[in-house]
Design an enzyme around this catalytic site. Structure first.
Site, PDB file in Angstrom:
ATOM      1  N   GLU A 136       0.818  -1.213   0.000  1.00 11.35           N
ATOM      2  CA  GLU A 136       0.000   0.000   0.000  1.00 11.35           C
ATOM      3  C   GLU A 136       0.858   1.273   0.000  1.00 11.35           C
ATOM      4  O   GLU A 136       0.575   2.217  -0.720  1.00 11.35           O
ATOM      5  CB  GLU A 136      -0.912  -0.035   1.239  1.00 11.35           C
ATOM      6  CG  GLU A 136      -1.804   1.166   1.419  1.00 11.35           C
ATOM      7  CD  GLU A 136      -3.060   1.101   0.554  1.00 11.35           C
ATOM      8  OE1 GLU A 136      -3.158   0.160  -0.253  1.00 11.35           O
ATOM      9  OE2 GLU A 136      -3.901   2.010   0.679  1.00 11.35           O
ATOM     10  N   ASP A 137       1.913   1.257   0.803  1.00 10.50           N
ATOM     11  CA  ASP A 137       2.625   2.519   1.059  1.00 10.50           C
ATOM     12  C   ASP A 137       4.025   2.619   0.467  1.00 10.50           C
ATOM     13  O   ASP A 137       4.674   3.650   0.609  1.00 10.50           O
ATOM     14  CB  ASP A 137       2.747   2.749   2.579  1.00 10.50           C
ATOM     15  CG  ASP A 137       1.393   2.961   3.224  1.00 10.50           C
ATOM     16  OD1 ASP A 137       0.447   3.259   2.480  1.00 10.50           O
ATOM     17  OD2 ASP A 137       1.282   2.814   4.446  1.00 10.50           O
TER      18      ASP A 137
END
Ligand code: MN
Length: 708
Positions: A76-77
């Site tokens: 996600e990051d």
């Protein structure tokens, strides 16, 4: 922050067969991926996934879950890809990380309780492996522990609200009370700072005022049980501030009026001991009526087992006592996760049966067992959570509201689930931005936008598309309404025709007298009876003007003044006959059937002729005209096609060029040279159909083409 070796040691402690190398790889990978990212408090971001993993080691979860926790924010990051995760950590961890990533994308706003409930279910439905959910809950718990570092108060409040509405109930539902309590306390502190402050202060004051009452009462209880030969582990606590606050607001009482803020727990070796301990407690102190609960013989739906009672201890101080075995206790605190660890052979007194894949197998075994033993659907739901949502789908409105539907539901169902008006006016749908037909089944997670038009009405055909009771009921209700309105209109037209055939003009009382004679309540009822042919025309004439019906019989129906069906709805006031498929332009006649709409036939239809022979009176017939109808109709044609490659394609092209729609196509028979197709085509009117047939005949591939 936990160091690499500390984390790995923790796992090896309860699971010596855990994949040490994989855990080390995950640690290094995550550290490098998160690089110099920082948390709100200035810590390296990387400390977050490590703490999440640490929380999960308390639950003694398997190496794959721990690795997933370490990696949970990388896709996600950071620049890490799902493919990399699969390659480095295997398909199983890959799937788990993907699951957590998916859940993180749905951190939607939750304005209403219904939305929250839906979102909870959605999270469950999306976590097909409970370990995904466990990682997500631990993730949220750690975010709550570090919430105070987030600078914006609105953001803190939003996260706290969401935790209270969604994640704490989820933790409760899977029996992780420890998680639930901590989340609630942290969220409560954020959302109701004053109430939190005041309750904690009073709890403190109570402690100071009465010496250490909790310790005193606790040791007294232990002594009491010990004298009866029961070795009990007793612990006491104040109830946590959030549950006190909830009780205060639910019962509208003040802190002082709240009598039992202390709760004790006695852990005794066996189930028998539980009941013995209960007896001892009740002999010593009077029980509070209505507060005894036996969750051992009747466990809660999420599997929780314990005995609960409340007694009046001294000077009106009520205390709550829970009695349970060590195994029940572990389950109560950590839910199924503990149950799994327990049965997986991770107890001190048993050798570890197998880490890694072994523990996985136990987990699956557990699920199977639960499914086998669950008594009711609700019980199964509470236990297995994931599997039960297999027959549900969850779709979003453009505004992000979640709509829950049965599997196989269509945009029509979706539209009616949002609002009846939206359903009634649906003309099409966009799913994930693409226009689809109203028949297209909706998939889990789809975003659905309903295209609407004020001119639209529910269609008969929707009865075949809709699957939910709500949609079907709304469509039927609307069709019945249309049927009535159009029946009234049609009945009135036929009535006027009947009146025109009477030998004399009607007197002013004729209608009232007729209704009395026919025992019909009012004029509309009479019109409907005429339209639906529950009354023969002669009967109506007789009633209006006694003696006039007799001269009617044997007379052919007048040709002038055909009744126009313009503006009426097929399927409501009339049906187009399926034997001759009349299209606008055909000369038509209508057969009035008892308790049904008029059936419209082509005047030359054979079936019509047969029916006419059988019909009792000429007046079963109405002369109809299309008026200026432009809705089109379906005609059935038969086309004999040469057996050449692409013949069907050519057929479709010609039909398309003439702006007709193929509704249905059937290959009737096929031999070496030709095959015969029966095609239902939707056309505007008769001239269009004739042009189409001519064009088909002119096509090389077509041998013959005609209407049936
Ligand atoms: Mn996270």
């Amino acid at each position: 922050m936990l160091r690499q070796y500390e984390l790995v040691d923790r796992v090896l402690d309860y699971d010596p067969k855990a994949d040490e190398a994989m855990l080390n790889r995950a640690y290094v990978f995550s550290m490098q991926a998160h690089g110099s990212q920082k948390r709100a408090n200035g810590d390296p971001y990387f400390s977050h996934p490590i703490e999440v993993a640490g929380i999960l080691t308390d639950l003694r979860l398997d190496d794959e879950t721990i690795a997933t926790a370490i990696l949970h924010d990388t896709v996600e990051d950071t620049v890490a890809t799902p493919e990399q995760i699969v390659k480095l950590f295997g398909p199983s961890v890959g799937r788990l990380v993907e699951g957590v990533t998916k859940l993180s994308k749905i951190e939607a706003q939750t304005e209403s309780e219904r939305a929250a409930e839906n979102l909870r279910k959605f999270l469950l439905a999306m976590s097909d492996d409970i370990r995904v959910l466990l990682v997500k809950l631990a993730d949220r718990l750690h975010n709550m522990r570090t919430l105070r570092f987030i600078p914006k108060p609105e953001k803190r409040r939003r996260i706290a609200r969401e935790t209270l509405d969604i994640y704490a109930p989820l933790a409760e539902r899977i029996g992780m009370y420890e998680f639930m309590r901590e989340m609630q306390t942290l969220a409560f502190e954020q959302l109701e700072p004053e109430a939190y402050e005041s309750i904690t202060r009073r709890l403190e004051g109570m402690k100071e005022g009465g010496g250490d009452r909790i310790a005193k009462i606790g040791s007294g209880l232990k002594l009491l049980l010990g004298r009866a030969g029961l070795s009990a582990e007793v612990s006491g606590r104040e109830k946590h501030p959030y549950s006190i606050w909830r009780k205060m607001s639910e019962r509208h009482i003040s802190f002082e009026q709240l009598s039992d803020v202390m709760a004790f727990r006695a852990i005794v070796p066996t189930v028998d001991d539980c009941y013995r301990a209960l007896g001892i407690v009740h002999r010593r102190w009077p029980g509070v009526p209505g507060r005894f609960k036996d969750y051992i013989s009747t466990p809660k739906r999420n599997g929780y087992r314990s005995l609960h009672t409340a007694v009046v201890h001294a000077e009106n101080a009520r205390i709550e006592i829970q009695i349970r075995t060590p195994e029940m206790h572990a389950e109560a605190e950590y839910g199924l996760a503990a149950h799994w660890a327990y049965k997986g052979g991770m107890r001190a007194d048993r050798q570890v049966a197998g880490g890694g894949s072994g523990a996985r197998a136990d987990w699956i075994q557990d699920l199977v067992e639960i499914i086998d033993t669950a008594g009711s659907p609700e019980e199964l739901l509470e236990h297995t959570r994931m599997a039960m949502y297999a027959d549900r789908i969850f779709a979003f409105t453009p505004r992000g509201e979640l709509i829950q539907l049965p599997k196989g539901a269509t945009p029509i169902d979706f539209a009616y689930a949002v609002h009846t008006d939206l359903g009634d006016q649906a003309v099409g749908a966009k799913v994930n931005g693409r226009v689809v037909s109203l028949k297209t089944p909706i998939e889990n997670g789809d975003q659905v936008q309903i295209l609407r038009s004020k001119a639209q009405h529910p269609q008969t055909a929707w009865l075949n598309i809709a699957t939910t009771a709500k949609a079907l009921a709304a469509i039927r209700r609307h069709l019945r309404q249309t049927e009535r309105e159009e029946g009234l209109k049609l009945g009135r037209t036929i009535y006027d025709d009947i009146v025109s055939r009477l030998p004399a003009a009607l007197g002013p009382d004729a209608m009232g007298d007729a209704l009395k004679r026919l025992k019909i309540a009012d004029e509309p009822a009479l019109m409907l009876a005429i339209a639906r042919r529950t009354l023969a025309d002669e009967q109506v004439m007789e009633a209006l003007m006694p003696g006039s019906g007799a001269c009617e019989s044997g007379r052919p129906p007048p040709q002038a003044g055909a009744i126009s069906i313009r503006g009426l709805t097929p399927g409501a006031a009339f049906d187009l006959a399926t034997c001759c498929h009349p299209v606008p332009g055909d000369r038509i006649a209508g057969l009035r059937r008892p308790d049904a709409g008029i059936e419209v036939h082509v005047i030359s239809c054979r079936v019509l002729a047969e029916l006419a022979d059988r019909a009792e009176g000429e007046t079963d017939w109405v002369d109809l005209s299309w008026g200026e109808r432009s809705d089109g109709a379906t005609a059935r044609i038969q086309v004999e096609v040469r057996n050449v490659p692409g013949a069907l394609g050519i057929l479709a092209t010609v039909i398309g060029q003439h702006r007709a729609n193929i509704v249905n196509l059937r290959l009737d028979n096929r031999d070496a040279g030709y095959h015969t197709n029966t095609i239902d085509v939707e056309v505007h009117d008769l001239p269009q159909l004739m042009r189409l047939l001519a064009a088909l005949r002119a096509t090389d591939a077509v041998h013959t083409a005609h209407r049936i």
